[in-house]
Scaffold this motif. Structure first.
Motif, PDB file in Angstrom:
ATOM      1  N   ARG A   6      39.792  32.583  28.809  1.00  0.00           N
ATOM      2  CA  ARG A   6      38.843  31.618  29.314  1.00  0.00           C
ATOM      3  C   ARG A   6      37.827  31.489  27.911  1.00  0.00           C
ATOM      4  O   ARG A   6      37.791  32.308  27.108  1.00  0.00           O
ATOM      5  CB  ARG A   6      38.260  31.500  30.548  1.00  0.00           C
ATOM      6  N   ASP A   7      37.286  30.433  28.034  1.00  0.00           N
ATOM      7  CA  ASP A   7      36.009  30.011  27.150  1.00  0.00           C
ATOM      8  C   ASP A   7      34.886  31.310  27.278  1.00  0.00           C
ATOM      9  O   ASP A   7      34.330  31.666  26.401  1.00  0.00           O
ATOM     10  CB  ASP A   7      35.085  28.871  27.415  1.00  0.00           C
ATOM     11  N   ALA A   8      34.845  31.845  28.775  1.00  0.00           N
ATOM     12  CA  ALA A   8      33.862  32.808  28.703  1.00  0.00           C
ATOM     13  C   ALA A   8      34.288  33.931  28.345  1.00  0.00           C
ATOM     14  O   ALA A   8      33.441  35.157  28.431  1.00  0.00           O
ATOM     15  CB  ALA A   8      33.545  32.780  30.261  1.00  0.00           C
ATOM     16  N   GLY A   9      35.370  34.483  28.174  1.00  0.00           N
ATOM     17  CA  GLY A   9      35.995  35.597  27.592  1.00  0.00           C
ATOM     18  C   GLY A   9      37.457  35.838  28.530  1.00  0.00           C
ATOM     19  O   GLY A   9      38.078  35.073  28.777  1.00  0.00           O
ATOM     20  N   TYR A  10      37.734  37.229  28.607  1.00  0.00           N
ATOM     21  CA  TYR A  10      38.930  37.704  29.320  1.00  0.00           C
ATOM     22  C   TYR A  10      38.781  38.251  30.545  1.00  0.00           C
ATOM     23  O   TYR A  10      37.602  38.999  30.886  1.00  0.00           O
ATOM     24  CB  TYR A  10      39.617  38.646  28.420  1.00  0.00           C
ATOM     25  N   PHE A  11      39.581  38.037  31.557  1.00  0.00           N
ATOM     26  CA  PHE A  11      39.660  38.525  32.853  1.00  0.00           C
ATOM     27  C   PHE A  11      40.747  38.992  33.552  1.00  0.00           C
ATOM     28  O   PHE A  11      41.738  38.369  32.897  1.00  0.00           O
ATOM     29  CB  PHE A  11      39.214  37.347  33.885  1.00  0.00           C
ATOM     30  N   ILE A  12      40.945  39.866  34.181  1.00  0.00           N
ATOM     31  CA  ILE A  12      41.996  40.638  34.924  1.00  0.00           C
ATOM     32  C   ILE A  12      41.772  40.719  36.431  1.00  0.00           C
ATOM     33  O   ILE A  12      41.135  40.617  37.053  1.00  0.00           O
ATOM     34  CB  ILE A  12      42.122  42.068  34.216  1.00  0.00           C
ATOM     35  N   ALA A  13      43.136  40.371  37.019  1.00  0.00           N
ATOM     36  CA  ALA A  13      43.385  40.491  38.343  1.00  0.00           C
ATOM     37  C   ALA A  13      44.736  40.921  38.842  1.00  0.00           C
ATOM     38  O   ALA A  13      45.606  40.908  37.949  1.00  0.00           O
ATOM     39  CB  ALA A  13      42.953  39.122  38.868  1.00  0.00           C
ATOM     40  N   ALA A  14      44.636  41.631  39.908  1.00  0.00           N
ATOM     41  CA  ALA A  14      46.075  42.398  40.473  1.00  0.00           C
ATOM     42  C   ALA A  14      46.899  40.953  40.736  1.00  0.00           C
ATOM     43  O   ALA A  14      46.314  39.855  41.168  1.00  0.00           O
ATOM     44  CB  ALA A  14      45.651  43.037  41.679  1.00  0.00           C
ATOM     45  N   SER A  15      48.348  41.187  40.712  1.00  0.00           N
ATOM     46  CA  SER A  15      49.043  39.746  41.072  1.00  0.00           C
ATOM     47  C   SER A  15      49.368  39.808  42.539  1.00  0.00           C
ATOM     48  O   SER A  15      49.564  38.866  42.833  1.00  0.00           O
ATOM     49  CB  SER A  15      50.291  39.867  40.321  1.00  0.00           C
ATOM     50  N   GLU A  16      49.205  40.893  43.286  1.00  0.00           N
ATOM     51  CA  GLU A  16      49.556  41.022  44.498  1.00  0.00           C
ATOM     52  C   GLU A  16      48.404  41.846  45.367  1.00  0.00           C
ATOM     53  O   GLU A  16      47.833  42.778  44.652  1.00  0.00           O
ATOM     54  CB  GLU A  16      50.829  41.593  44.852  1.00  0.00           C
ATOM     55  N   LYS A  17      48.162  41.737  46.467  1.00  0.00           N
ATOM     56  CA  LYS A  17      47.122  42.454  47.133  1.00  0.00           C
ATOM     57  C   LYS A  17      47.437  43.930  47.328  1.00  0.00           C
ATOM     58  O   LYS A  17      46.373  44.838  47.517  1.00  0.00           O
ATOM     59  CB  LYS A  17      46.803  41.850  48.658  1.00  0.00           C
TER      60      LYS A  17
END
Length: 253
Positions: free
Chosen positions: A206-217
């Motif tokens: 994104r404009d604010a940078g890079y982000f990571i998240a799990a795809s499943e709980k």
């Protein structure tokens, strides 16, 4: 008449004529526009008629909905808008709006004055226009002088270097708006091994940078040794652990 064109890269996959009913978009087959892609939520977004205009609205999706590269919650669509969902895009075209704009141009300009129309370029190439506007000097009205010095972090391309675990490469450039870590064919960072999940995590740009998240709980993602919940912003030198793979995040030099 307004239409949505579902595209993958440059190929048109589906054309939908809009009425005043709700058009749902998502991975599950009960959607009007189904996008069979693991980066897309089951019910990701919807387009509907509201107060004389068509509106696109994100339905609390994991990876978000973008219009002209800006993440939105709810957005009134204009002719030429490009909606990004996962790796697919939806181009919104309103023929009635285009015809009205052409009529206004014809009235405003004499018939003999054969000047090029600027309206269609602005509408259908909004990204280039944003770049031109961003580079303009608001006081002088001309191009801003070139700036010297290092680029800011959001101008740089992210890079993942594999430290431990089975992957098909030792490092990966994160050039896409969304990079998938997993075993599936559409994954950007491909995991190897019988028990590797098809989709383990998602890295968004994104404009604010890079982000990571799990795809499943039930999938655990650790950043610098701490398990994260939801999305986590990434900084130079961060260590990421997911699905038996350890990697470091940085920027291309």
């Amino acid at each position: 008449m307004a239409k949505l064109f579902l595209k993958f890269e440059q190929s048109v996959l589906k054309e939908v004529t809009l009425a005043q009913s709700v058009v749902t978009i998502g991975r599950l087959p009960d959607n009007v526009i189904q996008i069979d892609n693991l980066a897309v939520s089951g019910h990701h977004a919807k387009v509907y008629w509201d107060a004389g205009k068509y509106v696109v609205e994100d339905i609390n999706s994991l990876n978000g909905t973008y219009v002209n590269d800006v993440r939105i919650t709810r957005h009134a669509l204009k002719d030429g808008d490009r909606v990004l969902i996962g790796k697919h895009s939806l181009e919104f075209k309103d023929e009635g709006f285009t015809q009205l704009s052409a009529q206004r141009t014809a009235v405003a300009e004499p018939a003999a004055a054969a000047i090029p129309k600027l309206e269609s370029t602005v509408m259908f190439d909004s990204k280039r226009m944003k770049e031109r506007l961003a580079g303009a000097n608001p006081q002088a009205g001309g191009p801003a002088p070139a700036k010297q010095g290092a680029a800011t972090s959001h101008d740089k391309i992210g890079l993942l270097r594999i430290m431990d675990g089975k992957t098909d490469q030792s490092e990966y450039l994160l050039t896409s708006k969304m990079s998938v870590i997993g075993k599936s064919e559409m994954a950007s960072i491909k995991l190897k091994g019988w028990f590797a999940p098809k989709m383990a995590a998602l890295v968004s740009k994104r404009d604010a940078g890079y982000f990571i998240a799990a795809s499943e709980k039930d999938i655990k993602v650790k950043v610098n040794g701490e398990e994260i919940t939801g999305q986590k912003s990434l900084s130079e030198g961060d260590t990421i652990e997911v699905a038996g793979v350890k990697m470091t995040f940085g920027f291309q030099e």
